[in-house]
Write a protein that holds these residues in place. Structure first.
Motif, short mmCIF file in Angstrom:
data_model
loop_
_atom_site.label_atom_id
_atom_site.label_comp_id
_atom_site.label_asym_id
_atom_site.label_seq_id
_atom_site.Cartn_x
_atom_site.Cartn_y
_atom_site.Cartn_z
N ASP A 20 9.26 -5.91 -32.23
CA ASP A 20 9.96 -4.65 -31.92
C ASP A 20 9.09 -3.62 -31.19
O ASP A 20 9.42 -2.43 -31.18
N GLY A 189 13.10 -1.92 -40.07
CA GLY A 189 13.84 -2.91 -39.28
C GLY A 189 14.45 -2.32 -38.01
O GLY A 189 15.08 -3.04 -37.22
N GLY A 191 15.10 -1.01 -34.37
CA GLY A 191 14.63 -1.42 -33.05
C GLY A 191 14.34 -0.22 -32.15
O GLY A 191 13.85 0.81 -32.61
N SER A 193 16.08 2.00 -30.91
CA SER A 193 16.78 3.26 -31.20
C SER A 193 15.84 4.29 -31.83
O SER A 193 16.09 5.49 -31.76
N ASP B 39 17.86 -4.02 -27.91
CA ASP B 39 17.54 -4.72 -29.16
C ASP B 39 18.15 -6.10 -29.31
O ASP B 39 18.22 -6.62 -30.43
N ASN B 41 17.86 -9.91 -29.52
CA ASN B 41 16.69 -10.71 -29.86
C ASN B 41 16.11 -11.42 -28.63
O ASN B 41 16.86 -11.95 -27.81
N MET B 218 21.45 -0.47 -35.81
CA MET B 218 20.22 -0.15 -35.09
C MET B 218 19.07 -1.12 -35.43
O MET B 218 17.93 -0.88 -35.08
N THR B 219 19.43 -2.22 -36.11
CA THR B 219 18.42 -3.23 -36.43
C THR B 219 17.90 -3.86 -35.16
O THR B 219 18.65 -4.11 -34.22
N GLY B 220 16.60 -4.10 -35.12
CA GLY B 220 15.97 -4.69 -33.94
C GLY B 220 15.89 -6.20 -34.01
O GLY B 220 16.83 -6.88 -34.41
N GLN B 221 14.75 -6.73 -33.62
CA GLN B 221 14.57 -8.18 -33.49
C GLN B 221 14.80 -8.93 -34.81
O GLN B 221 15.12 -10.11 -34.79
N ASP B 222 14.63 -8.25 -35.92
CA ASP B 222 14.74 -8.92 -37.23
C ASP B 222 16.17 -9.32 -37.59
O ASP B 222 16.39 -10.12 -38.50
#
Ligand code: GTP
Ligand code: GTP
Ligand code: MG
Ligand code: MG
Lengths: 261, 290
Positions: A20, A189, A191, A193, B39, B41, B218-222
């Motif tokens: 990230d 967690g 990203g 944002s 975001d 993946n 808003m969760t990213g790569q995880d």
């Protein structure tokens, strides 16, 4: 030889992107270490640690207001931080200023009782700025070394809620003779944002540091590298679990090792 | 935004003929960057870009579009398709009680969404009951009860500390007077085997009509790691993405859909009980592209 180099570059980019760190900061970091002539893991490690060590986190003294998006872990972090500071011998007072969400008062009250933290919890529907004012005017607050203040979660995109938070912080600054600190609590967690979140929060309430939570999962929290590089925002603590002891001071070396693992 | 970047990269002249390989390479570089910023993946992006490459090269440029517009159109169509094409409704039990089980990571919005979903079902003419199986977060049961009361939704929280027993008890009780039950569970990490086993046991005890993964948009790569583990344990039939009122690009939507093949059915767009909307793949595609 050049194709080998290309492969290593891709590998390093992949590690950063999956953590990230984000495309923009990843490109900047890779370009920086390539320009220095040495594209390898050790150089990358050093560059990341340097980026994360550049800005010092604030010292916590007096009122510390925890702010941040919904569900990031503010209430739990207030409890953990209060517990950590108490065990360091500091006198802690907790103010609960989330007067909006269902059972926010009950959640913080239960935590404070469990951890034996001196507290003043505003009731649901009360004006949050008044709760902070009343809390900070109390004898308990004046006698404490650190006063931790919990606020309701809010998204930076909601201007009215950001204005409400701005007022809470302004009232706190006016009624306290001394410095007050705002810390922003971010879900580990999150990203890209996070960049917009921190930028807007900065405009309204100037957070001086971050607490990044939920790093006991598989999220790497690499967006803090982008936040350090682009916004100069330091990290103070990391949340690594749901228990009272699951808060650790931020260590750039340990953090970078976990990103590069 | 992406559309402007593509116009810049590929020029403003309306082509006659096909998209050149050079155009495609340039265009897809911009698309890759846009998706990573959103975001999506990294591995999902790589895969998506190679699919796009095949579709774009040699594709007929509609003479009414510039090469940039043509690339955007192909990307948006492909993305909308991957996100499920069109809205998919909630499953309903063939007979008896429909049980919806909300699962997910800490703080994703399960408790709030439990009430919102019940409100949606009530609006569909159903008689919903909500119940909390979160016996660990301080004030969790109160939170559900208070929020449900404010929304005019019935809530029954079984006493006791055994999650499985509580699940069985409330499912049996719900059959008298309700046609659907929405179960709130405690937030947990996908890597916490003990808590994932507990969820598995709840699923086997109540046979949910639908297990719904509630994921923070808003969760990213995880996001893929989380979705993959929940899906492997048969704990995802569909997905609800929350906090989309945050202006996040929401690339996690594409990531989780790709990894699990499960449809996103709803999105959360606020803290109040009526802030639940149907998921529209085409709107999400535009949002992701930015
Ligand atoms: N695994 C893990 N869970 C955490 C951590 N910090 C907080 N949580 C959990 O995250 C969930 C949300 O925490 P809260 O403290 O309620 O978050 P909040 O920011 O106060 O939420 P709102 O006030 O609703 O905006 C709870 O289930 C916490 O137990 C952490 O470091 N690790
Ligand atoms: N703005 C916004 N806030 C939301 C949305 N959905 C939930 N929230 C907020 O997010 C925070 C967390 O929601 P909860 O319902 O407590 O999350 P949870 O998954 O039950 O949390 P745990 O039980 O601790 O795992 C609360 O402050 C909610 O009001 C949404 O769609 N938009
Ligand atoms: Mg809170
Ligand atoms: Mg909950």
């Amino acid at each position: 030889k050049s194709s080998q180099g290309g492969n290593l570059q891709e590998q390093l980019e992949e590690v950063l992107l999956l953590a990230d760190v984000g495309p923009k900061t990843t490109t900047e970091i890779i370009e920086k270490i390539s320009a220095a002539g040495q594209l390898d893991m050790e150089m990358l490690r050093d560059q990341l640690v340097a980026t994360l060590s550049r800005h010092q986190p604030p010292i916590l003294k007096g009122p510390v207001i925890l702010v941040g998006p919904n569900g990031s872990g503010k209430t739990t972090t207030v409890a953990k931080l209060g517990h950590l500071l108490s065990r360091q011998g500091k006198k802690v007072f907790v103010i609960g200023a989330d007067t909006f969400r269902a059972a926010a008062d009950s959640q913080l009250e239960k935590w404070c009782k469990r951890l034996e933290l001196n507290h003043f919890i505003g009731s649901r529907g009360a004006d949050p700025a008044s709760v902070v004012y009343d809390g900070l005017q109390s004898t308990a607050a004046r006698q404490a070394d650190v006063v931790l203040c919990d606020t309701a979660g809010r998204l930076q995109s909601n201007v009215n809620l950001m204005r409400e938070l701005e007022k809470i912080v302004r009232v706190a600054r006016k009624c306290w003779d001394g410095n007050i600190t705002v810390l922003m609590v971010l879900d580990g967690g999150t990203g890209q944002s996070a960049l917009e979140q921190v930028k807007i929060y900065r405009q309204f309430v100037c957070p001086e540091g971050l607490i990044v939570t939920k790093l006991d999962g598989t999220a790497k929290g690499g967006v803090v590298v982008a936040l350090a590089a682009e916004l100069g925002m330091p990290v103070c603590y990391l949340g690594v679990g749901e228990g009272a002891d699951d808060l650790v001071p931020f260590d750039p070396e340990i953090f970078v090792n976990s990103i590069l693992k | 935004n992406l559309s402007e970047k593509l116009q810049k990269a590929l020029g403003l002249f309306r082509n006659r003929g096909r998209l050149s390989e050079a155009d495609v390479k340039k265009g897809l570089r911009e698309v890759k960057l846009a998706l990573l910023e959103a975001d999506v993946n990294y591995l999902v992006v790589k895969d998506f870009i190679s699919r796009l490459e095949q579709r774009c090269v040699g594709s007929d440029v509609l003479t009414s579009l510039t090469p940039g517009q043509q690339v955007i159109k192909i990307v948006r169509d492909e993305l909308t398709d991957l996100l499920g094409g069109q809205w998919q409704s909630l499953s309903i039990a063939e007979r008896g009680l429909s049980v919806y089980m909300m699962v997910g990571l800490q703080g994703s919005g399960k408790t709030t969404t439990t009430v919102k979903l019940a409100g949606y079902l009530a609006g569909q003419g159903k008689k919903p009951l909500v119940s909390s199986l979160d016996y660990q977060r301080p004030g969790a049961r109160e939170q559900l009860a208070q929020f449900a009361q404010g929304a005019g939704i019935d809530c029954h929280n079984p006493e006791g500390e055994d999650v499985i027993a509580g699940a069985k008890q409330v499912t049996a009780a719900a059959r008298a007077g309700y046609d659907c039950l929405v179960l709130d569970t405690a937030g947990r990490l996908h890597v916490d085997d003990e808590l994932m086993d507990e969820l598995d046991q709840v699923r086997q005890a109540v046979h949910p009509t639908e297990a719904i993964l509630v994921l923070d948009s808003m969760t990213g790569q995880d996001a893929v790691n989380v979705a993959e583990v929940f899906a492997k344990r048969s704990l995802v039939d569909s997905i609800i993405l929350t906090k989309l009122d945050s202006d996040t690009r929401g690339g996690a939507a594409l990531s989780v859909r790709s990894i699990t093949g499960c449809p996103v059915k709803f999105i959360g767009t606020g803290e109040k009980q009526d802030k639940l909307e149907k998921f529209h793949p085409d709107r999400m595609a535009s949002q992701i592209l930015g």
